[in-house]
Every structure is written in C-alpha cells, then in structure tokens.
Design an enzyme around this catalytic site. Structure first.
Site, PDB file in Angstrom:
ATOM      1  N   HIS A   1      37.413  32.767  61.943  1.00  0.00           N
ATOM      2  CA  HIS A   1      36.801  31.880  60.945  1.00  0.00           C
ATOM      3  C   HIS A   1      36.286  32.683  59.743  1.00  0.00           C
ATOM      4  O   HIS A   1      36.576  32.363  58.594  1.00  0.00           O
ATOM      5  CB  HIS A   1      35.656  31.066  61.543  1.00  0.00           C
ATOM      6  CG  HIS A   1      34.841  30.373  60.482  1.00  0.00           C
ATOM      7  ND1 HIS A   1      35.227  29.195  59.894  1.00  0.00           N
ATOM      8  CD2 HIS A   1      33.693  30.740  59.853  1.00  0.00           C
ATOM      9  CE1 HIS A   1      34.349  28.854  58.964  1.00  0.00           C
ATOM     10  NE2 HIS A   1      33.407  29.776  58.910  1.00  0.00           N
TER      11      HIS A   1
ATOM     12  N   HIS B   1      36.897  32.837  55.061  1.00  0.00           N
ATOM     13  CA  HIS B   1      36.022  33.150  53.919  1.00  0.00           C
ATOM     14  C   HIS B   1      36.489  34.311  53.048  1.00  0.00           C
ATOM     15  O   HIS B   1      36.248  34.308  51.846  1.00  0.00           O
ATOM     16  CB  HIS B   1      34.608  33.497  54.414  1.00  0.00           C
ATOM     17  CG  HIS B   1      33.835  32.320  54.911  1.00  0.00           C
ATOM     18  ND1 HIS B   1      33.288  31.373  54.071  1.00  0.00           N
ATOM     19  CD2 HIS B   1      33.495  31.928  56.165  1.00  0.00           C
ATOM     20  CE1 HIS B   1      32.641  30.452  54.788  1.00  0.00           C
ATOM     21  NE2 HIS B   1      32.756  30.760  56.066  1.00  0.00           N
TER      22      HIS B   1
ATOM     23  N   GLU C   1      32.586  25.464  53.016  1.00  0.00           N
ATOM     24  CA  GLU C   1      33.247  25.271  54.316  1.00  0.00           C
ATOM     25  C   GLU C   1      34.317  24.174  54.293  1.00  0.00           C
ATOM     26  O   GLU C   1      35.336  24.293  54.966  1.00  0.00           O
ATOM     27  CB  GLU C   1      32.215  24.927  55.396  1.00  0.00           C
ATOM     28  CG  GLU C   1      31.172  26.017  55.652  1.00  0.00           C
ATOM     29  CD  GLU C   1      31.744  27.265  56.344  1.00  0.00           C
ATOM     30  OE1 GLU C   1      32.926  27.268  56.735  1.00  0.00           O
ATOM     31  OE2 GLU C   1      30.980  28.247  56.472  1.00  0.00           O
TER      32      GLU C   1
ATOM     33  N   SER D   1      40.398  27.565  58.744  1.00  0.00           N
ATOM     34  CA  SER D   1      40.434  28.286  60.018  1.00  0.00           C
ATOM     35  C   SER D   1      40.653  27.319  61.177  1.00  0.00           C
ATOM     36  O   SER D   1      40.581  27.728  62.334  1.00  0.00           O
ATOM     37  CB  SER D   1      39.148  29.109  60.202  1.00  0.00           C
ATOM     38  OG  SER D   1      38.000  28.270  60.132  1.00  0.00           O
TER      39      SER D   1
HETATM   40  N1  HBI Z   1      25.120  34.112  59.515  1.00  0.00           N
HETATM   41  N2  HBI Z   1      26.941  35.419  60.060  1.00  0.00           N
HETATM   42  C1  HBI Z   1      26.449  34.316  59.482  1.00  0.00           C
HETATM   43  N3  HBI Z   1      27.287  33.449  58.874  1.00  0.00           N
HETATM   44  C2  HBI Z   1      26.820  32.312  58.268  1.00  0.00           C
HETATM   45  O1  HBI Z   1      27.609  31.537  57.709  1.00  0.00           O
HETATM   46  C3  HBI Z   1      25.429  32.065  58.294  1.00  0.00           C
HETATM   47  C4  HBI Z   1      24.594  33.003  58.931  1.00  0.00           C
HETATM   48  N4  HBI Z   1      23.258  32.804  58.970  1.00  0.00           N
HETATM   49  C5  HBI Z   1      22.653  31.658  58.316  1.00  0.00           C
HETATM   50  C6  HBI Z   1      23.603  30.714  57.732  1.00  0.00           C
HETATM   51  N5  HBI Z   1      24.883  30.954  57.711  1.00  0.00           N
HETATM   52  C7  HBI Z   1      23.136  29.400  57.179  1.00  0.00           C
HETATM   53  O2  HBI Z   1      21.843  29.135  57.561  1.00  0.00           O
HETATM   54  C8  HBI Z   1      23.317  29.229  55.683  1.00  0.00           C
HETATM   55  O3  HBI Z   1      24.654  29.073  55.370  1.00  0.00           O
HETATM   56  C9  HBI Z   1      22.604  28.054  55.147  1.00  0.00           C
HETATM   57 FE    FE Z   2      31.780  29.724  57.634  1.00  0.00          FE
END
Ligand code: HBI
Ligand code: FE
Length: 288
Positions: free
Chosen positions: A133, A138, A179, A198
């Site tokens: 994913h 991304h 997303e 994904s």
């Molecule tokens: N951590 N690795 C990772 N990937 C994310 O997309 C992610 C995160 N921590 C917090 C978070 N996303 C969300 O709380 C935010 O996109 C709002």
């Molecule tokens: Fe994501």
C-alpha cells in the site's frame, strides 16, 4: 491512517521495538524471503494489468520510473529516483506511527513507508497499510512535482491542525484526495488515490460501478464529508488537475476550520444541490 500506535485496542502488527525517536527503523531489505518477493510480484502484476485502463497517466508514468516490478523495493535505491525528481526521501517505519511524527516527516519531505508485507491470505484486503500500500500506492506521485509539494503542505497543515485541535476536517481531505481521489482526464475518470490503486477490487469499482457518487472536488465540501474505512467508498471526489488541489489548499485553513466548526457534516452517501455531479450513485447493494 486508520489507527495510530498507542491509540487503539487492537495491537499493531509491526515491530515497534527497534524504533528510533523519529519512529523510523531499518528497512531490513536483505531479510525479505523469496516468498515475500514473489507475493509482491503477484500483487504488482495484478495491479499493473488493471492500471492502463483505470489509473491516472501521471501516476503510471511515475510508477514506471521506480522499477519496482521485480520484488519488494530497496528504499535506499528508490530514494535515489524520488530524491532526484522532487527532493523527497523514503524512510522505513514499522507501520502506523504517531500523528505528530507522521506529519513531521511529511513536512520535511520524508515519506514513511511500512516495511512489512501482507500475507498471501491478505491479497485482497488488510486493515493496516503495508509496504505494498505505502510504496505502490503513495510513492509514485511523490515523483510528481505538484503532488510532491502538496504532500509536504499537508504535513505542515497537519502539525498546525494538531496545535489547533482540529484534525478531523484535514483527515477527511487526506482520505478523499490522497487515498481515494479520482482525476478527470480527456479519456474519462481515472484513479490516482493510494487506497484505490493498491486494491484490485476498488481500482475497478471506483471507475466502473454504478453504486458510488462521483462528485467534483470542493475543499469545504470534502472537509465536511464523513467517510467509511471498512468498505469501498460511497462517494469519490474528482480533481480536474493536481494544481486544483494544490491551489485550493495553499490558503490559510484557520478561518475555514472556524467556519466549519458551526456547520453540520455530510453523510458519505449524500449528494448536495450545489455538487458538480459526475455520476449519481445507485447506492450500495450489499450490506456492510
Ligand atoms: N503512519 N505510517 C503511517 N502512515 C499513515 O498514513 C499515517 C500514520 N500515522 C498517522 C496517520 N497516518 C493519520 O493519522 C493521518 O493521515 C491523519
Ligand atoms: Fe495510505
């Protein structure tokens, strides 16, 4: 994205024990098994068979530049490509990380990529983001100059929203545009969102299904719209260009948050009189 370390009752599955203060770890590329590389290839091939028809052309072009078809990519090598294009770096993380750490990385042009891969039983669905994913979904658009700047701005905005105590509106913007975003092209609607690209099922669904609404992007409309995390989206928002998203988000969000505080949210299924409707959905047929 869905859950954050320390804030949930279900344990996260990554290994958080070797984490540094900034939540990064070593990717440990040498430790992936042949089976894991083979599963990656299977996921990669399944998606790339669908993508020419369903994905935004910019995404496809960027994906190709990553040369990631042969197995789980080594983040150090991929970083060379991305860094040369837009100055972004990839860092390995054990999975979902603390929000503050996540936004800090984005605001400094570092993208956290989960280092573990799903199991073969999870080809079609998994709850937490994995390396497929995060990387496949991304990383390609981090090579795109406009989208790359948007992601950094989102990180800065996230840090600010945390201070203001208003995360929800911004989280919805990330959800719907990063997303699950669609792009209007001369060849019709195409997907660019990471959650879509994904997922084999949602890649087809978001473009072909009569069920969901497809509505033109409007910043405050998106920020007010609730979303579901347990099934395909009931509404997709459509950009005319990545510049449209970047331009709409380069203003100060402070006054917007203030205004939205007093206004009601919209359900994920709702279509409003002012919406630019690309398709009005028939609604979900199957139960959640
Ligand atoms: N951590 N690795 C990772 N990937 C994310 O997309 C992610 C995160 N921590 C917090 C978070 N996303 C969300 O709380 C935010 O996109 C709002
Ligand atoms: Fe994501």
């Amino acid at each position: 994205m869905l859950k954050t370390e320390g804030k949930t009752d279900t344990p996260l599955r990554g290994d958080y024990s070797a984490m540094r203060a900034d939540y990064t770890i070593e990717q440990g590329w040498e430790k992936y098994t042949d089976e894991e590389h083979a599963l990656w290839r299977q996921l990669y091939e399944r998606q790339t068979a669908l993508l020419p028809r369903y994905a935004a052309p910019e995404y496809l072009e960027c994906l190709g530049r990553l040369n990631a078809a042969d197995g789980i990519p080594d983040f150090r090598r991929a970083t060379e490509v991305v860094h040369k294009a837009t100055g972004w770096e990839l860092v390995a993380v054990p999975g979902l990380i603390d929000e503050n750490a996540f936004f800090t990385h984005l605001s400094e042009r570092r993208f956290p990529v989960t280092n573990w891969l799903r199991t073969p039983e999870e080809m079609d669905y998994l709850v937490e983001p994995d390396v497929f994913h995060d990387f496949f979904g991304h990383v390609p658009l981090l090579i795109h100059p406009v989208f790359a700047d948007y992601m950094q701005a989102y990180g800065k905005g996230g840090l600010r929203a945390m201070k203001l105590g208003t995360m929800e509106n911004l989280t919805r913007l990330y959800w719907y545009m990063v997303e699950f975003g669609l792009l209007n092209t001369k060849d019709g609607l195409k997907a660019y969102g990471a959650g879509i690209l994904s997922s084999a099922g949602e890649t087809v669904y978001c473009i072909e299904s009569p069920e969901p609404n497809r509505i033109g992007f409007d910043l405050e409309r998106v920020m007010r719209t609730k979303y579901r995390i347990d099934d395909y989206q009931e509404t997709y928002f459509v950009l005319e260009s990545y510049e449209q998203l970047f331009d709409a988000t380069s203003q100060d969000f402070g006054p917007i948050y203030e205004r939205l505080r007093g206004l009601p949210d919209f359900a994920a299924t709702e279509v409003l009189p002012d919406d630019k409707v690309y398709t009005r959905g028939t609604g979900r047929k199957r139960a959640a």
